[in-house]
Design a protein around this motif. Sequence first.
Motif, PDB file in Angstrom:
ATOM      1  N   PRO A   1      -0.052   5.345  -0.491  1.00 40.89           N
ATOM      2  CA  PRO A   1      -0.991   6.413  -0.833  1.00 40.89           C
ATOM      3  C   PRO A   1      -0.428   7.304  -1.937  1.00 40.89           C
ATOM      4  CG  PRO A   1      -0.676   6.281   1.543  1.00 40.89           C
ATOM      5  CD  PRO A   1       0.339   5.385   0.920  1.00 40.89           C
TER       6      PRO A   1
ATOM      7  N   TRP B   1      -5.860   6.354  -5.538  1.00 47.19           N
ATOM      8  CA  TRP B   1      -5.724   6.322  -4.083  1.00 47.19           C
ATOM      9  C   TRP B   1      -4.467   5.616  -3.638  1.00 47.19           C
ATOM     10  CZ3 TRP B   1     -11.347   4.454  -2.870  1.00 47.19           C
ATOM     11  CH2 TRP B   1     -12.247   5.480  -3.188  1.00 47.19           C
ATOM     12  N   ASP B   2      -4.099   4.573  -4.362  1.00 50.06           N
ATOM     13  CA  ASP B   2      -2.973   3.732  -3.968  1.00 50.06           C
ATOM     14  C   ASP B   2      -2.137   3.446  -5.211  1.00 50.06           C
ATOM     15  OD1 ASP B   2      -1.255   1.682  -3.178  1.00 50.06           O
ATOM     16  OD2 ASP B   2      -2.827   0.379  -2.428  1.00 50.06           O
TER      17      ASP B   2
ATOM     18  N   HIS C   1      -2.413  -5.448   2.499  1.00 52.01           N
ATOM     19  CA  HIS C   1      -2.265  -4.121   1.904  1.00 52.01           C
ATOM     20  C   HIS C   1      -3.569  -3.629   1.280  1.00 52.01           C
ATOM     21  CE1 HIS C   1       1.930  -3.417   2.790  1.00 52.01           C
ATOM     22  NE2 HIS C   1       2.028  -4.737   2.737  1.00 52.01           N
TER      23      HIS C   1
ATOM     24  N   ALA D   1      -2.046  -0.369  -6.171  1.00 50.15           N
ATOM     25  CA  ALA D   1      -3.280  -1.171  -6.197  1.00 50.15           C
ATOM     26  C   ALA D   1      -3.425  -1.955  -7.498  1.00 50.15           C
ATOM     27  CB  ALA D   1      -4.497  -0.277  -5.979  1.00 50.15           C
TER      28      ALA D   1
ATOM     29  N   PHE E   1       0.843  -1.195   0.000  1.00 43.94           N
ATOM     30  CA  PHE E   1       0.000   0.000   0.000  1.00 43.94           C
ATOM     31  C   PHE E   1       0.880   1.246   0.000  1.00 43.94           C
ATOM     32  CE2 PHE E   1      -2.081   3.313   2.602  1.00 43.94           C
ATOM     33  CZ  PHE E   1      -3.130   3.599   1.762  1.00 43.94           C
TER      34      PHE E   1
ATOM     35  N   GLU F   1      -5.595  -0.212   2.377  1.00 43.74           N
ATOM     36  CA  GLU F   1      -6.209   0.722   1.425  1.00 43.74           C
ATOM     37  C   GLU F   1      -7.677   0.957   1.792  1.00 43.74           C
ATOM     38  OE1 GLU F   1      -7.126   1.282  -3.327  1.00 43.74           O
ATOM     39  OE2 GLU F   1      -6.585  -0.696  -2.594  1.00 43.74           O
TER      40      GLU F   1
END
Length: 90
Positions: free
Chosen positions: A28, A35-36, A67, A39, A26, A71
């Motif tokens: 940010p 967002w991640d 992870h 991801a 993860f 998130e």
Amino acid sequence: MSLMRRVGSCWRVLRADRESWFGLGFAPAEDDDIWDVNAERRAEVLAAILFGPQPADRALLKFLLQHDIREAEEFWGVSDGLSLGMLLLA
């Protein structure tokens, strides 16, 4: 390049070397549209596991799920990766 080819090219490394998982954790993002940062990579690895699961993948699945949970806690949402990770570990 296809998803399976991209993930497949580094698949042996991911399965064998926990240090290679670093880029899947993860992270940010500073962009409001993402967002991640990692991801999408986690989702690609989960998809690859879905099509060829092995018992040795459990540790990697747990890592990915942890992870995706981070998130979800940060952004109050359930991603496809989180759902798929739970399904694969069940």
